[in-house]
Design a protein around this motif. Structure first.
Motif, PDB file in Angstrom:
ATOM      1  N   ASP A  56     -10.891   4.652   1.660  1.00 57.94           N
ATOM      2  CA  ASP A  56     -11.669   4.788   2.894  1.00 57.94           C
ATOM      3  C   ASP A  56     -12.942   3.938   2.858  1.00 57.94           C
ATOM      4  OD1 ASP A  56      -9.720   6.489   3.821  1.00 57.94           O
ATOM      5  OD2 ASP A  56     -10.912   8.322   3.521  1.00 57.94           O
ATOM      6  N   LYS A  57     -13.514   3.751   1.679  1.00 59.70           N
ATOM      7  CA  LYS A  57     -14.712   2.908   1.548  1.00 59.70           C
ATOM      8  C   LYS A  57     -14.388   1.428   1.744  1.00 59.70           C
ATOM      9  CE  LYS A  57     -16.739   5.981  -1.906  1.00 59.70           C
ATOM     10  NZ  LYS A  57     -17.087   6.100  -3.343  1.00 59.70           N
ATOM     11  N   LEU A  58     -13.145   1.043   1.425  1.00 62.11           N
ATOM     12  CA  LEU A  58     -12.743  -0.367   1.531  1.00 62.11           C
ATOM     13  C   LEU A  58     -12.205  -0.738   2.908  1.00 62.11           C
ATOM     14  CD1 LEU A  58     -10.850  -0.881  -1.856  1.00 62.11           C
ATOM     15  CD2 LEU A  58     -13.141  -1.678  -1.269  1.00 62.11           C
ATOM     16  N   LEU A  59     -11.745   0.254   3.641  1.00 65.86           N
ATOM     17  CA  LEU A  59     -11.150  -0.029   4.948  1.00 65.86           C
ATOM     18  C   LEU A  59     -12.194  -0.586   5.909  1.00 65.86           C
ATOM     19  CD1 LEU A  59      -8.848   3.061   5.507  1.00 65.86           C
ATOM     20  CD2 LEU A  59      -8.149   0.723   5.016  1.00 65.86           C
ATOM     21  N   SER A 128      -0.567  -7.866  -7.402  1.00 63.30           N
ATOM     22  CA  SER A 128      -1.417  -8.995  -7.789  1.00 63.30           C
ATOM     23  C   SER A 128      -1.762  -9.901  -6.611  1.00 63.30           C
ATOM     24  CB  SER A 128      -0.766  -9.802  -8.914  1.00 63.30           C
ATOM     25  OG  SER A 128       0.252 -10.654  -8.430  1.00 63.30           O
ATOM     26  N   TYR A 129      -0.994  -9.843  -5.536  1.00 71.87           N
ATOM     27  CA  TYR A 129      -1.283 -10.642  -4.348  1.00 71.87           C
ATOM     28  C   TYR A 129      -2.223  -9.934  -3.381  1.00 71.87           C
ATOM     29  CZ  TYR A 129       1.851 -14.503  -5.271  1.00 71.87           C
ATOM     30  OH  TYR A 129       2.440 -15.623  -5.811  1.00 71.87           O
ATOM     31  N   CYS A 130      -2.532  -8.684  -3.639  1.00 71.42           N
ATOM     32  CA  CYS A 130      -3.435  -7.947  -2.759  1.00 71.42           C
ATOM     33  C   CYS A 130      -4.878  -8.364  -3.027  1.00 71.42           C
ATOM     34  CB  CYS A 130      -3.278  -6.443  -2.980  1.00 71.42           C
ATOM     35  SG  CYS A 130      -1.658  -5.830  -2.467  1.00 71.42           S
ATOM     36  N   LYS A 131      -5.665  -8.401  -1.966  1.00 70.83           N
ATOM     37  CA  LYS A 131      -7.044  -8.841  -2.097  1.00 70.83           C
ATOM     38  C   LYS A 131      -7.900  -7.812  -2.830  1.00 70.83           C
ATOM     39  CE  LYS A 131     -10.462 -11.420   0.339  1.00 70.83           C
ATOM     40  NZ  LYS A 131     -10.684 -12.231   1.498  1.00 70.83           N
ATOM     41  N   SER A 132      -7.606  -6.545  -2.627  1.00 70.00           N
ATOM     42  CA  SER A 132      -8.316  -5.460  -3.295  1.00 70.00           C
ATOM     43  C   SER A 132      -7.301  -4.564  -3.981  1.00 70.00           C
ATOM     44  CB  SER A 132      -9.103  -4.622  -2.292  1.00 70.00           C
ATOM     45  OG  SER A 132     -10.011  -5.406  -1.572  1.00 70.00           O
ATOM     46  N   ARG A 157     -11.614  -7.338  -4.976  1.00 66.85           N
ATOM     47  CA  ARG A 157     -12.295  -6.107  -5.367  1.00 66.85           C
ATOM     48  C   ARG A 157     -11.290  -5.260  -6.127  1.00 66.85           C
ATOM     49  NH1 ARG A 157     -14.098  -4.771   0.683  1.00 66.85           N
ATOM     50  NH2 ARG A 157     -12.087  -5.743   0.970  1.00 66.85           N
ATOM     51  N   CYS A 158     -11.732  -4.642  -7.208  1.00 66.41           N
ATOM     52  CA  CYS A 158     -10.841  -3.805  -7.995  1.00 66.41           C
ATOM     53  C   CYS A 158     -11.564  -2.520  -8.376  1.00 66.41           C
ATOM     54  CB  CYS A 158     -10.379  -4.538  -9.246  1.00 66.41           C
ATOM     55  SG  CYS A 158      -9.212  -3.565 -10.225  1.00 66.41           S
ATOM     56  N   ILE A 159     -10.983  -1.409  -7.995  1.00 62.27           N
ATOM     57  CA  ILE A 159     -11.517  -0.100  -8.351  1.00 62.27           C
ATOM     58  C   ILE A 159     -10.499   0.556  -9.265  1.00 62.27           C
ATOM     59  CG2 ILE A 159     -12.169   2.171  -7.482  1.00 62.27           C
ATOM     60  CD1 ILE A 159     -12.902   0.666  -4.817  1.00 62.27           C
ATOM     61  N   VAL A 160     -10.929   0.870 -10.487  1.00 61.50           N
ATOM     62  CA  VAL A 160     -10.062   1.533 -11.456  1.00 61.50           C
ATOM     63  C   VAL A 160     -10.531   2.976 -11.576  1.00 61.50           C
ATOM     64  CG1 VAL A 160      -9.198   1.559 -13.818  1.00 61.50           C
ATOM     65  CG2 VAL A 160      -9.709  -0.624 -12.702  1.00 61.50           C
ATOM     66  N   LEU A 161      -9.652   3.892 -11.193  1.00 61.23           N
ATOM     67  CA  LEU A 161      -9.972   5.312 -11.228  1.00 61.23           C
ATOM     68  C   LEU A 161      -9.539   5.905 -12.562  1.00 61.23           C
ATOM     69  CD1 LEU A 161      -8.624   6.184  -7.672  1.00 61.23           C
ATOM     70  CD2 LEU A 161     -10.993   5.737  -8.324  1.00 61.23           C
ATOM     71  N   SER A 162     -10.321   6.847 -13.077  1.00 66.20           N
ATOM     72  CA  SER A 162      -9.975   7.450 -14.352  1.00 66.20           C
ATOM     73  C   SER A 162     -10.473   8.886 -14.415  1.00 66.20           C
ATOM     74  CB  SER A 162     -10.594   6.635 -15.492  1.00 66.20           C
ATOM     75  OG  SER A 162     -10.409   7.312 -16.734  1.00 66.20           O
ATOM     76  N   ASN A 163      -9.606   9.752 -14.888  1.00 67.97           N
ATOM     77  CA  ASN A 163      -9.989  11.118 -15.229  1.00 67.97           C
ATOM     78  C   ASN A 163     -10.013  11.309 -16.734  1.00 67.97           C
ATOM     79  OD1 ASN A 163     -10.239  11.986 -12.580  1.00 67.97           O
ATOM     80  ND2 ASN A 163      -8.126  12.682 -12.437  1.00 67.97           N
ATOM     81  N   GLY A 164     -10.104  10.202 -17.456  1.00 70.18           N
ATOM     82  CA  GLY A 164     -10.133  10.257 -18.924  1.00 70.18           C
ATOM     83  C   GLY A 164      -8.736  10.391 -19.512  1.00 70.18           C
ATOM     84  N   ILE A 165      -8.725  10.509 -20.816  1.00 71.57           N
ATOM     85  CA  ILE A 165      -7.488  10.614 -21.584  1.00 71.57           C
ATOM     86  C   ILE A 165      -7.267  12.080 -21.966  1.00 71.57           C
ATOM     87  CG2 ILE A 165      -6.277   9.879 -23.697  1.00 71.57           C
ATOM     88  CD1 ILE A 165      -6.814   7.575 -21.739  1.00 71.57           C
ATOM     89  N   TYR A 166      -6.018  12.532 -21.834  1.00 77.85           N
ATOM     90  CA  TYR A 166      -5.709  13.907 -22.198  1.00 77.85           C
ATOM     91  C   TYR A 166      -5.590  13.990 -23.712  1.00 77.85           C
ATOM     92  CZ  TYR A 166      -3.471  18.421 -22.411  1.00 77.85           C
ATOM     93  OH  TYR A 166      -3.184  19.738 -22.694  1.00 77.85           O
ATOM     94  N   LYS A 167      -6.311  14.882 -24.290  1.00 81.31           N
ATOM     95  CA  LYS A 167      -6.301  15.056 -25.769  1.00 81.31           C
ATOM     96  C   LYS A 167      -5.491  16.259 -26.168  1.00 81.31           C
ATOM     97  CE  LYS A 167      -9.181  11.715 -26.669  1.00 81.31           C
ATOM     98  NZ  LYS A 167      -8.896  10.587 -27.375  1.00 81.31           N
TER      99      LYS A 167
END
Length: 167
Positions: A56-59, A128-132, A157-167
């Motif tokens: 929604d922030k990128l739209l 890989s062809y997408c702009k964001s 633009r690239c946004i990488v989302l992360s909830n961390g690694i499950y231990k």
């Protein structure tokens, strides 16, 4: 990665059919199915709302649409409900509806496992062809980002989302 001619043609045909090349698409990759099981030392699963918030922030008026790559039919349906006709995806992809990885399911499709892998490669190149990009910590998104970088996209633009690694 060096693709054979048949694979290159398959990927190009898919990208051309979607019509995203040289357009302003947001590429989204979201793992579902067995990713939700919290496998030890794997990234914690993301939920669609986390993606929606960032998308929604990128739209904006210049955005042509969203390309959604996912193994989870339920996630795809949620994107379609929210973004409607702005969502493009490959209709021939084998997607799961529960907590079983699609690679571990049997279908009536001849050479199903081969096509599962080929479809993932096509998703990677299409992303890989997408702009964001709005992606999680999967190998698919890592490969898509590497290939995208190799094209010297200056305006991406690239946004990488992360909830961390499950231990």
């Amino acid at each position: 990665i060096k693709l054979n001619e048949r694979t290159k043609q398959y990927i190009e045909k898919g990208i051309n059919t979607l019509g995203i090349k040289n357009k302003n698409y947001i590429g989204v990759h979201i793992r579902g199915t067995d990713y939700k099981l919290k496998w030890k030392n794997h990234p914690n699963a993301l939920n669609v709302e986390q993606y929606f918030s960032e998308i929604d922030k990128l739209l904006d008026d210049e955005c042509d649409g969203l390309f959604v790559a996912t193994d989870d039919l339920g996630y795809l349906e949620r994107f379609q409900e929210r973004y409607g006709s702005h969502v493009v995806f490959y209709e021939d992809v084998h997607r799961g509806t529960d907590l079983v990885n699609v690679a571990m399911t049997n279908t009536d499709r001849e050479n199903s496992h081969y096509y599962d892998g080929l479809e993932i490669i096509r998703d990677i190149y299409t992303l890989s062809y997408c702009k964001s990009l709005v992606v999680g910590l999967s190998q698919v998104s890592v490969c898509a980002r590497i290939i995208q970088e190799s094209r010297f996209h200056k305006d991406k633009r690239c946004i990488v989302l992360s909830n961390g690694i499950y231990k």
